[in-house]
Design a protein around this motif. Structure first.
Motif, mmCIF file in Angstrom:
data_model
loop_
_atom_site.group_PDB
_atom_site.id
_atom_site.type_symbol
_atom_site.label_atom_id
_atom_site.label_comp_id
_atom_site.label_asym_id
_atom_site.label_seq_id
_atom_site.Cartn_x
_atom_site.Cartn_y
_atom_site.Cartn_z
ATOM 1 N N ASP A 297 1.234 -1.436 0.217
ATOM 2 C CA ASP A 297 0.105 0.277 -0.066
ATOM 3 C C ASP A 297 0.926 1.337 -0.090
ATOM 4 O O ASP A 297 0.490 2.592 0.819
ATOM 5 C CB ASP A 297 -1.048 0.259 1.508
ATOM 6 N N GLY A 298 1.981 1.118 -0.861
ATOM 7 C CA GLY A 298 2.880 2.478 -0.885
ATOM 8 C C GLY A 298 3.529 2.712 -0.046
ATOM 9 O O GLY A 298 4.529 3.734 -0.019
ATOM 10 N N ARG A 299 4.272 2.029 1.342
ATOM 11 C CA ARG A 299 4.786 1.989 2.478
ATOM 12 C C ARG A 299 5.929 0.824 1.922
ATOM 13 O O ARG A 299 5.233 -0.602 2.135
ATOM 14 C CB ARG A 299 4.108 1.962 3.557
ATOM 15 N N GLN A 300 6.527 0.862 2.617
ATOM 16 C CA GLN A 300 8.109 0.200 2.646
ATOM 17 C C GLN A 300 8.034 -0.263 4.222
ATOM 18 O O GLN A 300 8.382 -0.258 4.869
ATOM 19 C CB GLN A 300 9.851 0.510 2.398
ATOM 20 N N LEU A 301 7.936 -1.921 4.172
ATOM 21 C CA LEU A 301 7.711 -2.243 5.205
ATOM 22 C C LEU A 301 8.538 -3.920 5.662
ATOM 23 O O LEU A 301 9.130 -4.608 4.301
ATOM 24 C CB LEU A 301 6.438 -3.525 5.946
ATOM 25 N N PRO A 302 9.307 -3.733 7.288
ATOM 26 C CA PRO A 302 9.930 -5.204 7.013
ATOM 27 C C PRO A 302 9.922 -6.385 7.381
ATOM 28 O O PRO A 302 8.526 -6.216 8.149
ATOM 29 C CB PRO A 302 10.907 -4.529 8.405
ATOM 30 N N VAL A 303 10.616 -6.760 6.811
ATOM 31 C CA VAL A 303 9.992 -8.311 6.705
ATOM 32 C C VAL A 303 10.483 -9.037 7.455
ATOM 33 O O VAL A 303 11.608 -9.249 7.929
ATOM 34 C CB VAL A 303 10.418 -8.845 5.154
ATOM 35 N N PHE A 304 9.872 -10.005 8.188
ATOM 36 C CA PHE A 304 9.950 -11.186 9.427
ATOM 37 C C PHE A 304 9.915 -12.764 9.055
ATOM 38 O O PHE A 304 9.035 -12.230 8.200
ATOM 39 C CB PHE A 304 9.951 -10.995 10.782
ATOM 40 N N GLN A 305 11.313 -13.336 8.458
ATOM 41 C CA GLN A 305 10.806 -14.928 7.713
ATOM 42 C C GLN A 305 10.568 -15.594 8.577
ATOM 43 O O GLN A 305 11.097 -15.576 10.495
ATOM 44 C CB GLN A 305 11.834 -14.959 7.392
ATOM 45 N N TRP A 306 9.388 -16.737 8.610
ATOM 46 C CA TRP A 306 8.922 -17.212 9.806
ATOM 47 C C TRP A 306 10.122 -19.027 10.335
ATOM 48 O O TRP A 306 11.363 -18.421 9.461
ATOM 49 C CB TRP A 306 8.089 -18.390 9.196
ATOM 50 N N SER A 307 10.932 -18.609 11.163
ATOM 51 C CA SER A 307 12.125 -19.082 11.886
ATOM 52 C C SER A 307 11.551 -20.795 12.176
ATOM 53 O O SER A 307 12.223 -21.444 12.120
ATOM 54 C CB SER A 307 12.722 -18.389 12.944
#
Length: 89
Positions: free
Chosen positions: A72-82
């Protein structure tokens, strides 16, 4: 290291820190069991290294990556399942 508490949000939520006040940070979760909402809010003004999501009697653990993704036009940090752990009773 402790995990941040997070809560699910809708796609229109925002996260920022302005005027010395902390607002929830919107993050994007990748991987994990199907049904885990991809957008969440982490409390506080600093981006955590790890987050845990309570999901059907388990904690789903995610770790921060160096990636961001446009939502939605915003850069969001990505968290990966661990990994996943059972919630103690």
């Amino acid at each position: 290291m402790s995990h941040a508490r997070i809560g699910a949000v809708g796609p229109g939520a925002t996260g920022s820190e302005t005027g010395g006040r902390n607002f929830p940070l919107t993050i994007l979760l990748r991987g994990g069991p199907s049904g885990v909402a991809p957008l969440w809010q982490a409390a506080g003004g600093e981006l955590p290294e790890k987050v845990a999501v309570a999901f059907y009697g388990r904690h789903e653990h995610f770790v921060r990556t160096a990636e961001t993704e446009a939502v939605d036009g915003r850069q969001l940090p990505v968290f990966q399942w661990s990994y996943s752990t059972k919630i103690a009773e």
